[in-house]
Design an enzyme around this catalytic site. Structure first.
Site, mmCIF file in Angstrom:
data_model
loop_
_atom_site.group_PDB
_atom_site.id
_atom_site.type_symbol
_atom_site.label_atom_id
_atom_site.label_comp_id
_atom_site.label_asym_id
_atom_site.label_seq_id
_atom_site.Cartn_x
_atom_site.Cartn_y
_atom_site.Cartn_z
ATOM 1 N N ASP A 161 0.864 -1.181 0.000
ATOM 2 C CA ASP A 161 0.000 0.000 0.000
ATOM 3 C C ASP A 161 0.898 1.228 0.000
ATOM 4 O O ASP A 161 1.969 1.221 0.606
ATOM 5 C CB ASP A 161 -0.907 0.011 1.234
ATOM 6 C CG ASP A 161 -1.991 -1.063 1.181
ATOM 7 O OD1 ASP A 161 -2.458 -1.370 0.075
ATOM 8 O OD2 ASP A 161 -2.368 -1.567 2.250
ATOM 9 N N ASP A 197 -6.971 -1.258 -4.870
ATOM 10 C CA ASP A 197 -8.082 -0.784 -4.040
ATOM 11 C C ASP A 197 -8.927 0.241 -4.794
ATOM 12 O O ASP A 197 -10.152 0.254 -4.673
ATOM 13 C CB ASP A 197 -7.561 -0.175 -2.733
ATOM 14 C CG ASP A 197 -6.772 -1.166 -1.894
ATOM 15 O OD1 ASP A 197 -7.041 -2.382 -1.985
ATOM 16 O OD2 ASP A 197 -5.879 -0.720 -1.137
#
Length: 176
Positions: free
Chosen positions: A125, A143
């Protein structure tokens, strides 16, 4: 197999592949150029790049699970769900175009994160947004694909029901 069905399948698989590619290329660049937990402010605190390896799901949920449970919940189960979704959009032809595109984004993003979990043991991330009223936790391009696809599917479901409702009303009015 007729030409239009082949084109439809190629379009769906291309969109899935495009989502996976964008996700994996962006993560590869981040892995090579940003140190763990380094913070790069692109637009002050509004847009920040950093690198965190998430061993769980969203918000690190499940990162403390036993290895067997984690493999089942974060790898095996998602593989099954993504295969079912991909099969549905490749075979069923009565979904709206918006629903199909939304589902391809969800599948592509899901595969991108799943690939990381299987190959690297964690999901990379690296993005944080703070736009005042909108503040996110750390996320990645997979995402974004999943969220965008979900929004498209929800909008498609909402508007197709409205269409059905209005069609029924028109038919009722014609009968009266």
């Amino acid at each position: 197999m007729e030409v239009s069905k082949k084109i439809r399948i190629i379009f769906i698989l291309s969109l899935v592949f495009l989502n996976i590619s964008c996700d994996q290329i962006s993560k590869s660049v981040i892995r090579k150029t940003i140190a763990p937990n380094e913070r790069i402010e692109v637009l002050k605190d509004s847009f920040v790049l950093t690198k965190v390896e998430n061993t769980g799901a969203a918000y690190s949920l499940g990162s403390n699970l036993t290895p067997i449970v984690k493999i089942f919940l974060l790898q095996i189960l998602p593989v099954l769900i993504l295969l079912i979704l991909l099969r549905l959009i490749l075979i069923k032809i009565n979904y709206s175009k918006t629903t199909i595109i939304g589902l391809t984004f969800i599948v592509g993003g899901g595969i991108g994160n799943l690939f990381d979990r299987i190959v690297y043991g964690s999901v990379t991330d690296f993005l944080i947004l703070d736009l005042g009223i909108i503040r996110t936790e750390i996320f990645n391009m997979a995402d974004v694909s999943i969220m965008f696809g979900s929004i498209l599917v929800l909008l498609s479901a909402f508007f197709s029901k409205d269409e059905t409702f209005f069609r029924q009303k028109l038919q009722e009015d014609e009968l009266d």
